[in-house]
Write a protein that holds these residues in place. Structure first.
Motif, PDB file in Angstrom:
ATOM      1  N   UNK A   1     -31.448  50.749  17.126  1.00  8.28           N
ATOM      2  CA  UNK A   1     -30.428  50.491  15.956  1.00  8.28           C
ATOM      3  C   UNK A   1     -29.097  49.990  16.035  1.00  8.28           C
ATOM      4  N   UNK A   2     -28.856  50.645  17.191  1.00 14.45           N
ATOM      5  CA  UNK A   2     -27.056  50.071  17.801  1.00 14.45           C
ATOM      6  C   UNK A   2     -26.898  48.665  18.084  1.00 14.45           C
ATOM      7  N   UNK A   3     -27.910  47.927  18.199  1.00 14.10           N
ATOM      8  CA  UNK A   3     -28.289  46.322  18.645  1.00 14.10           C
ATOM      9  C   UNK A   3     -28.693  45.999  17.235  1.00 14.10           C
ATOM     10  N   UNK A   4     -30.102  46.179  16.956  1.00 10.40           N
ATOM     11  CA  UNK A   4     -30.658  45.626  15.592  1.00 10.40           C
ATOM     12  C   UNK A   4     -30.315  45.708  14.387  1.00 10.40           C
ATOM     13  N   UNK A   5     -29.776  47.412  14.393  1.00 13.77           N
ATOM     14  CA  UNK A   5     -29.278  47.634  13.049  1.00 13.77           C
ATOM     15  C   UNK A   5     -28.323  47.193  12.282  1.00 13.77           C
TER      16      UNK A   5
ATOM     17  N   UNK B   1     -34.596  37.468  18.720  1.00  9.51           N
ATOM     18  CA  UNK B   1     -35.775  38.147  19.408  1.00  9.51           C
ATOM     19  C   UNK B   1     -36.558  37.604  18.194  1.00  9.51           C
ATOM     20  N   UNK B   2     -35.667  36.185  17.076  1.00  6.47           N
ATOM     21  CA  UNK B   2     -36.782  36.259  15.998  1.00  6.47           C
ATOM     22  C   UNK B   2     -37.970  34.504  16.795  1.00  6.47           C
TER      23      UNK B   2
ATOM     24  N   UNK C   1     -40.006  43.406  10.966  1.00  3.32           N
ATOM     25  CA  UNK C   1     -40.091  43.774  12.642  1.00  3.32           C
ATOM     26  C   UNK C   1     -39.364  44.126  12.990  1.00  3.32           C
ATOM     27  N   UNK C   2     -38.222  43.936  12.820  1.00  2.00           N
ATOM     28  CA  UNK C   2     -36.658  44.465  13.288  1.00  2.00           C
ATOM     29  C   UNK C   2     -36.196  45.241  12.546  1.00  2.00           C
TER      30      UNK C   2
ATOM     31  N   UNK D   1     -49.013  52.377  15.584  1.00  2.00           N
ATOM     32  CA  UNK D   1     -48.318  53.520  15.319  1.00  2.00           C
ATOM     33  C   UNK D   1     -46.998  53.152  14.088  1.00  2.00           C
ATOM     34  N   UNK D   2     -46.756  51.474  14.185  1.00  2.00           N
ATOM     35  CA  UNK D   2     -45.079  51.220  13.312  1.00  2.00           C
ATOM     36  C   UNK D   2     -44.376  51.513  14.253  1.00  2.00           C
ATOM     37  N   UNK D   3     -44.685  50.625  15.748  1.00  2.00           N
ATOM     38  CA  UNK D   3     -43.623  50.678  17.055  1.00  2.00           C
ATOM     39  C   UNK D   3     -43.291  49.313  17.273  1.00  2.00           C
TER      40      UNK D   3
END
Ligand code: FES
Length: 426
Positions: free
Chosen positions: A6-10, A23-24, A32-33, A69-71
Motif C-alpha cells: 500500500x506504500x506504493x500503490x495506495x 504497472x497499467x 487490480x491495484x 485467491x484475490x492476490x
C-alpha cells in the motif's frame, strides 16, 4: 491490516500515480491495484540452468492460485546458479544470489513471496534471502528429472556418470554407448534425481516447514506438481492475511528436524554448509558438532543412490518426505509450525509408505544410526570435515598413506592421469 504494497500503490500523491500508472502498461484492469496482496514469484528460471529451465511453467501454475485467491502475482527473475555449466563453481555465487534476492524483495512492493528454485545452490541462496527480509514466504523446489533408463537399467545423475566415463576411458564402453547414455540420463525437465544436493535441499525445505508437504520429490513433469503449485498460490495469499512470516517457521526446532531428516534420507554433505548459513541468516544457533549429536539416534531410512539403490521418482511414489517424517515422528519436534499453518505432526500424520524397499521403517532401517553424514576432526582439518558414511566404500573409511596436496584444482587435473605420479596405490 495494512499491506506493505500500500506504500506504493495506495498513495494519493504523484508517487502513487507513477507506481500505478506504469504497472497499467501491462494491461491490468482498474481493480487490480485496489489494495489486494501483491505476491512476488522469484524465479531462478534460466536456460543456462537446465535443472531450472521449466520454472516458467511452475510460475504460471502459482499465478493461477494467487489470482484465484484475490492476490496480484508478479513474477521476477533473480540470479540463477546452474551446476552443469558455471565456472569455476556455483558456490562462489550462492551468497551473491542471497544478497541480490534480499535486496530485490526489500526494494519492491511485495507482501509475500514464492521462491522457485531447483539446482543445488538456488535453494539455500533463495531461502537465505527470504530469511533476512522476513515476509510470508513459501518455497517450491522444481522437482527431480524422471529416472534415467539405459540398456534396461535405471541410471542416476552422479555416480553413473563417473562410472560411464571411467568405463569409456578404460575401453570397456564404446563411444556410441557413451553418447546414448548421455541422452538416457536426462530424460525430462528437472534437477538431479539421486539424493544429491538438489534433492537433499529440496527434502530439507519440507523438514524445515517452508515447502508444502510432499512437493519436493514429485518429478518436475508430474501434473500433480502443477496442481500443488496452484495450491501454493492460494496459500501464500492466505499467509499474508495471517501475517505468518518465515521467521515463525525457521526456528530452532525446525532446524533440528532438518538435521535429523538429513540423516534419515542419506542427504548430501553440502546440506551442512547450507543449513549452517541459513541458520545464521535466521538468527538460529546451530553448531557444526550438532550434525553429529542431533542425529545420533537417526538411522538411514531411504534406499536411494548414492547411498542405496533407487532414484527420486521411486521415492516420490513410495510416499516421499512425509512418509519418512511420519516414520521419524518420535524423534522430531512435531509442534514446529509450517507454511500450511499447521504443525509438522499434522502435516505428516496422514502420510503412508507405499514401498518399504524404498523407505524403510525405523525398526528395520537401511543402515543403523551413525552411518549418515558425520563431522570429523583431525590434523588435516582441525576445524572439521564432513563425510557421508552411507555412501563411502569401506576402503575410504580407514586409510594410511601420504597426502598429496595441490593448491589449485587445475594443478591436480593436469597431473591426475599421469601414471608416473608419486602416489601410493590402495
Ligand atoms: Fe543441477 Fe544437479 S546439476 S541439480
Amino acid at each position: 491490516m495494512s499491506l506493505r504494497s500500500a506504500d506504493w500503490f495506495g498513495a494519493e500523491d504523484r508517487n502513487g500515480f507513477i507506481h500505478r500508472s506504469w504497472m497499467r502498461n501491462q494491461g491490468f484492469a482498474e481493480d487490480v491495484l485496489d489494495g489486494r496482496p501483491v505476491i512476488g514469484i522469484a524465479t531462478t528460471w534460466s536456460e543456462l540452468t537446465p535443472c531450472n529451465a521449466h520454472l516458467d511453467e511452475v510460475a504460471e501454475a502459482v499465478k493461477r492460485g494467487v489470482w484465484e485467491r484475490g492476490g496480484l502475482p508478479l513474477v521476477f527473475p533473480t540470479m540463477s546458479l546452474g551446476e552443469p555449466l558455471m565456472r569455476p563453481t556455483t558456490m562462489l555465487y550462492r551468497n551473491l544470489l542471497a544478497m541480490e534476492l534480499e535486496e530485490l524483495i526489500r526494494a519492491n512492493p511485495l507482501d509475500g513471496v514464492v521462491l522457485l528454485s531447483g539446482c543445488d545452490k538456488t535453494t539455500p541462496g533463495m531461502l537465505m534471502a527470504a530469511a533476512s527480509v522476513d515476509l510470508p514466504t513459501i518455497m517450491i523446489t522444481g522437482g527431480p528429472m524422471l529416472s534415467g533408463k539405459f540398456q534396461g537399467k535405471d541410471i542416476g545423475s552422479g555416480t553413473d556418470i563417473w562410472r560411464f566415463t571411467e568405463e569409456y576411458r578404460a575401453g570397456t564402453m564404446s563411444a556410441a554407448d557413451l553418447s546414448e547414455a548421455e541422452f538416457c540420463m536426462a530424460r525430462s525437465k528437472g534437477h538431479c534425481m539421486t539424493m544429491g544436493t538438489a534433492s537433499t535441499m529440496a527434502a530439507l525445505t519440507e523438514a524445515l516447514g517452508v515447502q508444502l508437504p510432499g512437493m519436493s520429490a514429485l518429478p518436475a513433469v508430474d501434473s500433480r506438481r502443477y496442481a500443488a503449485c496452484q495450491r501454493v498460490g492460494r496459500r501464500i495469499v492466505d499467509m499474508v492475511g495471517e501475517d505468518l512470516k518465515i521467521s515463525q517457521i525457521l526456528t530452532r526446532p525446525a532446524f533440528e528436524n532438518a538435521v535429523k531428516v538429513n540423516a534419515a534420507i542419506g542427504g548430501s554433505t553440502n546440506a551442512i554448509v547450507h543449513l549452517m548459513a541459513l541458520a545464521g541468516r535466521a538468527g538460529v544457533p546451530l553448531d557444526l558438532a550438532e550434525f553429529n549429536s542431533l542425529p545420533a539416534e537417526i538411522p538411514l531410512l531411504v534406499n536411494l543412490k548414492p547411498s542405496g539403490k533407487y532414484l527420486m521418482e521411486d521415492f516420490a511414489y513410495a510416499g516421499g518426505v512425509p512418509a519418512v517424517m511420519k516414520n521419524l515422528l518420535g524423534h522430531l519436534n512435531g509442534d514446529a509450525l509450517t507454511v500450511t499453518g499447521r504443525s509438522t505432526r499434522e502435516n505428516v500424520e496422514p502420510a503412508e509408505c507405499w514401498n518399504d524397499d524404498v523407505i524403510f521403517p525405523v525398526g528395520a532401517p537401511v543402515m543403523p544410526a551413525g552411518n549418515g553424514t558425520v563431522v570429523l576432526y583431525g590434523n588435516l582439518a582441525p576445524s572439521g570435515a564432513v563425510l557421508k558414511l552411507s555412501a563411502a566404500s569401506p576402503a575410504l573409511l580407514q586409510h594410511t598413506g601420504r597426502a598429496l596436496v595441490f593448491d589449485r584444482m587445475e594443478d591436480y587435473v593436469a597431473v591426475a592421469d599421469d601414471p608416473s605420479m608419486d602416489v601410493t596405490p590402495d
